[in-house]
Design a protein around this motif. Sequence first.
Motif, PDB file in Angstrom:
ATOM      1  N   ARG A   2     -12.260  -2.961  -0.096  1.00 52.48           N
ATOM      2  CA  ARG A   2     -11.085  -2.572  -0.876  1.00 52.48           C
ATOM      3  C   ARG A   2     -11.253  -3.035  -2.320  1.00 52.48           C
ATOM      4  N   ILE A  28     -10.654   0.472   4.839  1.00 49.93           N
ATOM      5  CA  ILE A  28     -11.732   0.017   3.947  1.00 49.93           C
ATOM      6  C   ILE A  28     -11.512  -1.433   3.535  1.00 49.93           C
ATOM      7  N   TYR A  29     -10.899  -2.202   4.382  1.00 49.83           N
ATOM      8  CA  TYR A  29     -10.515  -3.575   4.036  1.00 49.83           C
ATOM      9  C   TYR A  29     -11.675  -4.374   3.435  1.00 49.83           C
ATOM     10  N   CYS A  51      -6.378  -4.218  -4.978  1.00 49.31           N
ATOM     11  CA  CYS A  51      -5.807  -4.445  -3.642  1.00 49.31           C
ATOM     12  C   CYS A  51      -6.002  -5.894  -3.210  1.00 49.31           C
ATOM     13  N   ARG A  52      -7.139  -6.468  -3.542  1.00 51.70           N
ATOM     14  CA  ARG A  52      -7.423  -7.868  -3.181  1.00 51.70           C
ATOM     15  C   ARG A  52      -6.476  -8.825  -3.905  1.00 51.70           C
ATOM     16  N   ARG A 104      -5.943   5.327   2.815  1.00 48.40           N
ATOM     17  CA  ARG A 104      -6.805   4.418   3.586  1.00 48.40           C
ATOM     18  C   ARG A 104      -6.005   3.481   4.495  1.00 48.40           C
ATOM     19  N   CYS A 149      -6.037  -1.458   7.021  1.00 50.20           N
ATOM     20  CA  CYS A 149      -6.758  -0.791   5.953  1.00 50.20           C
ATOM     21  C   CYS A 149      -8.133  -0.402   6.479  1.00 50.20           C
ATOM     22  N   CYS A 164       0.823  -1.215   0.000  1.00 51.07           N
ATOM     23  CA  CYS A 164       0.000   0.000   0.000  1.00 51.07           C
ATOM     24  C   CYS A 164       0.853   1.260   0.000  1.00 51.07           C
ATOM     25  N   TYR A 181     -15.101   7.382  -0.303  1.00 53.02           N
ATOM     26  CA  TYR A 181     -13.752   6.823  -0.314  1.00 53.02           C
ATOM     27  C   TYR A 181     -12.982   7.124  -1.585  1.00 53.02           C
ATOM     28  N   TRP A 182     -13.679   7.377  -2.677  1.00 52.30           N
ATOM     29  CA  TRP A 182     -13.027   7.500  -3.966  1.00 52.30           C
ATOM     30  C   TRP A 182     -13.063   8.928  -4.467  1.00 52.30           C
ATOM     31  N   MET A 191      -8.193   5.950  -5.402  1.00 49.01           N
ATOM     32  CA  MET A 191      -7.833   6.210  -4.018  1.00 49.01           C
ATOM     33  C   MET A 191      -6.503   6.920  -4.075  1.00 49.01           C
ATOM     34  N   CYS A 246      -1.134   4.781   0.727  1.00 49.57           N
ATOM     35  CA  CYS A 246      -2.550   4.957   0.454  1.00 49.57           C
ATOM     36  C   CYS A 246      -3.183   5.673   1.644  1.00 49.57           C
TER      37      CYS A 246
END
Length: 108
Positions: free
Chosen positions: A77, A73-74, A81-82, A60, A71, A17, A39-40, A51, A58
């Motif tokens: 996300r 926003i895990y 990111c995943r 976040r 994170c 990140c 968030y965006w 982001m 990041c």
Amino acid sequence: MANEPIPTDCKSCGACCCHDSDPLWVEVTAEEAKGYSPYWTVPGDVEAFAMKFKDGKCKRLVGLPGISVFCTIYQIRPAICRKVQPGDEICVERLAAMRAKKSATVPG
């Protein structure tokens, strides 16, 4: 530092990140952004949601990379990111960059 193991607990790392190079944002698809607009953002001239990064990480990501992070926003996300997994190419590349940056700032 080069022989340090790759952490298996992402909450003690966060290297994936973090980065200081362009782009200083992570693309988020319109579908991912739907319903999560707080968030965006839409970066300047880029036709995508994103982001933002601040101070090399990041926005976040909370905590100290390499020590303890999480994170905010895990659960939501974005797919990019995943996709990153402990020990994969992105993980290793970002971890090496983070370690190099740290070693360059340590007097020695």
